[in-house]
Each structure stands twice: as structure tokens, then as C-alpha cells.
Design a protein around this motif. Structure first.
Motif, mmCIF file in Angstrom:
data_model
loop_
_atom_site.group_PDB
_atom_site.id
_atom_site.type_symbol
_atom_site.label_atom_id
_atom_site.label_comp_id
_atom_site.label_asym_id
_atom_site.label_seq_id
_atom_site.Cartn_x
_atom_site.Cartn_y
_atom_site.Cartn_z
ATOM 1 N N MET A 98 84.999 143.910 -11.953
ATOM 2 C CA MET A 98 83.914 144.576 -12.616
ATOM 3 C C MET A 98 82.798 144.870 -11.892
ATOM 4 N N ALA A 99 82.189 145.832 -11.793
ATOM 5 C CA ALA A 99 80.888 146.071 -11.163
ATOM 6 C C ALA A 99 79.863 145.320 -11.430
ATOM 7 N N SER A 100 78.810 144.450 -10.598
ATOM 8 C CA SER A 100 77.857 143.889 -11.074
ATOM 9 C C SER A 100 76.670 144.857 -11.887
ATOM 10 N N TYR A 101 75.806 144.073 -12.665
ATOM 11 C CA TYR A 101 74.761 145.172 -13.270
ATOM 12 C C TYR A 101 73.999 145.937 -12.280
ATOM 13 N N SER A 102 73.583 145.511 -11.115
ATOM 14 C CA SER A 102 72.744 146.215 -10.129
ATOM 15 C C SER A 102 73.523 147.619 -9.659
ATOM 16 N N THR A 103 74.743 147.287 -9.469
ATOM 17 C CA THR A 103 75.572 148.292 -9.139
ATOM 18 C C THR A 103 75.927 149.374 -10.167
ATOM 19 N N ARG A 104 75.823 148.709 -11.372
ATOM 20 C CA ARG A 104 76.098 149.966 -12.493
ATOM 21 C C ARG A 104 74.657 150.797 -12.386
ATOM 22 N N VAL A 105 73.712 150.049 -12.328
ATOM 23 C CA VAL A 105 72.327 150.833 -12.488
ATOM 24 C C VAL A 105 72.126 151.704 -11.186
ATOM 25 N N ARG A 106 72.534 151.481 -10.124
ATOM 26 C CA ARG A 106 72.388 152.264 -9.099
ATOM 27 C C ARG A 106 73.262 153.563 -9.529
ATOM 28 N N GLN A 107 74.546 153.288 -9.816
ATOM 29 C CA GLN A 107 75.438 154.476 -10.178
ATOM 30 C C GLN A 107 74.706 155.485 -11.148
ATOM 31 N N SER A 130 67.433 137.232 -6.671
ATOM 32 C CA SER A 130 68.298 136.358 -7.240
ATOM 33 C C SER A 130 69.648 135.969 -6.673
ATOM 34 N N LEU A 131 70.134 134.551 -6.782
ATOM 35 C CA LEU A 131 71.486 134.394 -6.170
ATOM 36 C C LEU A 131 72.344 133.884 -7.182
ATOM 37 N N SER A 132 73.354 134.768 -7.293
ATOM 38 C CA SER A 132 74.345 134.132 -8.472
ATOM 39 C C SER A 132 75.196 132.998 -8.030
ATOM 40 N N PHE A 133 75.824 132.467 -8.900
ATOM 41 C CA PHE A 133 76.653 131.216 -8.385
ATOM 42 C C PHE A 133 77.993 131.852 -8.001
ATOM 43 N N GLY A 134 78.384 132.815 -8.029
ATOM 44 C CA GLY A 134 79.366 133.502 -7.461
ATOM 45 C C GLY A 134 78.962 133.904 -6.028
ATOM 46 N N PHE A 135 77.946 134.361 -5.813
ATOM 47 C CA PHE A 135 77.311 134.641 -4.167
ATOM 48 C C PHE A 135 77.658 133.560 -3.588
ATOM 49 N N ILE A 136 76.843 132.257 -3.969
ATOM 50 C CA ILE A 136 76.712 130.988 -3.374
ATOM 51 C C ILE A 136 78.053 130.375 -2.999
ATOM 52 N N LEU A 137 78.957 130.564 -3.933
ATOM 53 C CA LEU A 137 80.589 130.144 -3.667
ATOM 54 C C LEU A 137 81.160 131.000 -2.528
ATOM 55 N N VAL A 189 83.650 148.078 3.488
ATOM 56 C CA VAL A 189 84.280 148.791 2.365
ATOM 57 C C VAL A 189 84.117 148.056 0.884
ATOM 58 N N ILE A 190 84.280 146.685 1.121
ATOM 59 C CA ILE A 190 84.387 146.053 -0.228
ATOM 60 C C ILE A 190 82.891 146.198 -0.779
ATOM 61 N N LYS A 191 81.974 146.015 -0.096
ATOM 62 C CA LYS A 191 80.529 146.103 -0.564
ATOM 63 C C LYS A 191 80.198 147.410 -1.198
ATOM 64 N N THR A 192 80.717 148.525 -0.473
ATOM 65 C CA THR A 192 80.424 149.699 -1.160
ATOM 66 C C THR A 192 81.061 150.177 -2.533
ATOM 67 N N ARG A 193 82.036 149.103 -2.624
ATOM 68 C CA ARG A 193 82.964 149.299 -3.811
ATOM 69 C C ARG A 193 82.398 148.342 -5.032
ATOM 70 N N GLY A 194 81.098 147.825 -4.984
ATOM 71 C CA GLY A 194 80.773 147.019 -5.770
ATOM 72 C C GLY A 194 80.682 145.693 -5.954
ATOM 73 N N HIS A 195 81.047 145.150 -4.636
ATOM 74 C CA HIS A 195 81.462 143.737 -4.536
ATOM 75 C C HIS A 195 80.393 143.180 -3.401
ATOM 76 N N PRO A 196 79.302 143.124 -3.370
ATOM 77 C CA PRO A 196 78.451 142.793 -2.459
ATOM 78 C C PRO A 196 78.801 141.119 -1.874
ATOM 79 N N ALA A 197 78.970 140.396 -2.802
ATOM 80 C CA ALA A 197 78.956 138.842 -2.246
ATOM 81 C C ALA A 197 80.349 138.860 -1.409
ATOM 82 N N ILE A 198 81.420 139.337 -1.629
ATOM 83 C CA ILE A 198 82.495 139.178 -1.154
ATOM 84 C C ILE A 198 82.492 139.905 0.308
#
Length: 374
Positions: free
Chosen positions: A1-10, A40-47, A92-101
Motif C-alpha cells: 500500500m502506498a504511503s499517505y504522502s504518496t497518495r496525496v501527491r497522486q 518524519s522518520l517512520s519505524f519502517g524507514f528506520i528498519l 524503480v521501487i521509489k517511484t512506485r510509492g516505496h521510498p524507504a525500500i
């Protein structure tokens, strides 16, 4: 699922496409979303970053093991495949809404690049040393950060630069073995500080300021230049005053979230500590003057900027506790035995706890009042 910020940009892009908002408004909204998302740094981004660092460390250790059973060409191809897959796959992965990965894969690619430098140099006996390899690694990581506008890669470049500094100074685990001090470090971090504006990396600017304080302390330790320690304390005090008295205009330039006073206090305490060590033999003269200035600076920091920053208050508390300990060690150690030391320590800690409690109680109503006042 895309993050909130990604959905807002869309949504913003869709609103602009449908004519609900104009292009200028869409750009402003997108920039605001991106700016708040980066704070903001999410827990997922830190992991994800931790996993990337561990994977990168595994690659470097793998390189250090030499891979004797694998042909040379296969080693080089494997490393460059990891680099290519990391950078391209991350994009590629970042453009698909997964910036942390995506950012994590870029960190892995940067680590693989460092491993490739070491491996190729070792296998083909290329001219150069560890210092040149570290600088090449730092430059390559900074270039990737600039192309990809990546904040984590910019932070990684600063970390590599700091590693290069320690490699030069502590080569072979001998303190300051190098005959020439690596003053080029200042130019490196200055360039990375400028790069951080392009990559929108606020953590990089924090790290650069802290690394410059460390660099100055190492210069003083290497050359015994107390004048530099005095300059560090003075410049830090000026930076603190500028950040505390004119926070808005100053932060629009340095863009570190209004935390310039915090860095100023750390630099001031570092400079004063080095001055105290130098004046320790003169307990009744210069040491007393330096200690009085340090305590006055801590008090001024709490009064001027402590209300807005809990972190600054705790740095001030730690500095105050260390100052009391320094004063005891230098001026009273010869008069008190072991029992007296513990008694003095108990009194000091009790006094410190009382002062902190009183300060926190006074500041809490003021901060609440400031929060509810329109």
C-alpha cells in the motif's frame, strides 16, 4: 500500500490534471507534502535503513574475505551487478510509492561500490592506498546522492568522510600517526553541506556541524593549539546567539529545524572543556576564570533557548554536571579522601536534580501558555 504522502501527491497531480488547481498551486502543495514527509522518520524507514546497513556490511566483509574460490572476473561482475541493481532497482521501487525500500537499496549499492573499489584495487594491484580509496568512495556516493537527490546517500557520504578522517589520524591504531593533518576534510564536508540543500537532507547538515566540532577538537589535540579551542568556543557562542535571537532568518539560511543553538552549545562546551584541561594546573587563576565563563554560558543557554528545546536543556544539564565534576577534580581532590569524594558527589547530584526540577517546573507552564496562545 502506498504511503499517505504518496497518495496525496497522486491526488495533487490528478487535481491539477482535471483543472481543479493551477500548476503553481500544485507545485506548492507537492513541496509542502514532501517537506513534511521528510521531517518524519517512520519505524519502517528506520528498519529499512538498518537492514541496508547490515547488508552493506555483509558485502564489505565478503570482499574482505577475498573470495579466493571465485574467479576474479566473477567477483567484479557480481559486485557491479549489485551496484546496478541497487541504484536502478531502488529508483524503480521509489517511484512506485516505496521510498524507504528504494533508499535502502541505494545504501546497499553505495556499500557495494566501496567494496568494489577495495576488491578491484586488491586484485589488480592498482596504485593508491586506503585514503585514496575512501575519498573515491565518498565522491562516488556524493555523486549518486546528487543525481538521485537522496538524503540518506548524502548522510552516507558524510559518514565516509568522517571515516576517512579517522583513517588518516588513527592509522594502525596509533594516535595521530600521520605527519600531516587532513585539513582537506573541511573542504569535503563544506561541499557536502552545500549538496545537502540540493538533496534536501537536513540530517546531513546536523552531521556536518557536529563533525566540524569533532574536527576542531582533534586539531587542538594534535597541535595543542589552545587558541583554536578559544575560537571554537567564541564562534559557537556567536552561532548560538544568532540562532536564539533571530531563529527565523537564521534557519532560513542553515535550514536545520531551528537547532542551531543546540549545535552552538555543544561547540561552546567542547571549546571550554579543552580550555579547562589546558588550565587545570592553575586551579586558582585561569581555570577559575574559564570555569566561571563556562557556567555562565550554560546558564545563558538555558535562559535564552531552553524553553524552546528540551534537547538543549539536557545538553546544558549534562554540561553543568560535568563542569561541577571538573571543578571538584581540579580544586578539591587534594583536600578530600574517598569518603569525601562520595559525599561531594552526592551533594552535587542532589543539587543538580533540584535545579533541573525547578527549571522544568518553571518552563512547563510557559511552554503550555505559548502553545495555547494564538
Amino acid at each position: 500500500m502506498a504511503s499517505y504522502s504518496t497518495r496525496v501527491r497522486q491526488d495533487i497531480a490528478r487535481w491539477a490534471e482535471n483543472g481543479l488547481i493551477d500548476a503553481a498551486t500544485a507545485d506548492v502543495l507537492a513541496r509542502d507534502v514532501e517537506a513534511n514527509d521528510r521531517r518524519s522518520l517512520s519505524f519502517g524507514f528506520i528498519l529499512a535503513m538498518m537492514a541496508a546497513l547490515l547488508f552493506g556490511a555483509a558485502i564489505l566483509i565478503f570482499v574482505a574475505a577475498n573470495w579466493e574460490a571465485i574467479p576474479r572476473l566473477a567477483r567484479v561482475v557480481a559486485l557491479f551487478a549489485v551496484i546496478l541493481a541497487g541504484y536502478v532497482g531502488g529508483a524503480v521501487i521509489k517511484t512506485r510509492g516505496h521510498p524507504a525500500i528504494g533508499e535502502a537499496l541505494w545504501i546497499v549499492a553505495a556499500a557495494a561500490f566501496g567494496g568494489a573499489i577495495a576488491l578491484v584495487g586488491q586484485m589488480y594491484h592498482l596504485a593508491g592506498d586506503e585514503s585514496s580509496a575512501m575519498l573515491t568512495w565518498c565522491a562516488g556516493t556524493a555523486l549518486a546522492a546528487a543525481i538521485l537527490r537522496s538524503s540518506p546517500l548524502t548522510v552516507a557520504a558524510v559518514g565516509i568522510a568522517v571515516g576517512w578522517l579517522f583513517l588518516i589520524l588513527f592509522h594502525g591504531f596509533n594516535l595521530f600517526e600521520s605527519t600531516e593533518f587532513p585539513h582537506f576534510f573541511v573542504a569535503i564536508v563544506a561541499a557536502l553541506f552545500l549538496l545537502s540543500y540540493w538533496t534536501r537532507s537536513q540530517p546531513t547538515r546536523h552531521l556536518v556541524l557536529l563533525s566540524l566540532i569533532l574536527y576542531t577538537a582533534l586539531v587542538v589535540a594534535d597541535h595543542n593549539l589552545i587558541g583554536i579551542a578559544l575560537a571554537l568556543a567564541a564562534v559557537s557562542a556567536v552561532c548560538f546567539a544568532a540562532g536564539a535571537l533571530a531563529p527565523g532568518p537564521v534557519d532560513r539560511v542553515v535550514q536545520i529545524g531551528g537547532r542551531l543553538p543546540l549545535h552552538g552549545l555543544i561547540g561552546f562546551l567542547t571549546g571550554m572543556l579543552m580550555l579547562q584541561f589546558d588550565a587545570a594546573d592553575d586551579a586558582g587563576g585561569n581555570f577559575a576564570i574559564v570555569s566561571a565563563v563556562a557556567l555562565a554560558g550554560i546558564a545563558a543557554a538555558v535562559v535564552l533557548a531552553g524553553r524552546e528545546s528540551r534537547g538543549l536543556r539536557w545538553i546544558a544539564y549534562l554540561g553543568f554536571a560535568f563542569e561541577l565534576l571538573m571543578i571538584y577534580v581540579v580544586t578539591m581532590q587534594s583536600m578530600l579522601g574517598t569518603a569525601g569524594f562520595f559525599l561531594a558527589a552526592a551533594v552535587i547530584l542532589g543539587l543538580l536534580a533540584f535545579i533541573i526540577i525547578r527549571i522544568e517546573k518553571r518552563m512547563k507552564p510557559a511552554m503550555i501558555e505559548g502553545a495555547v496562545t494564538p
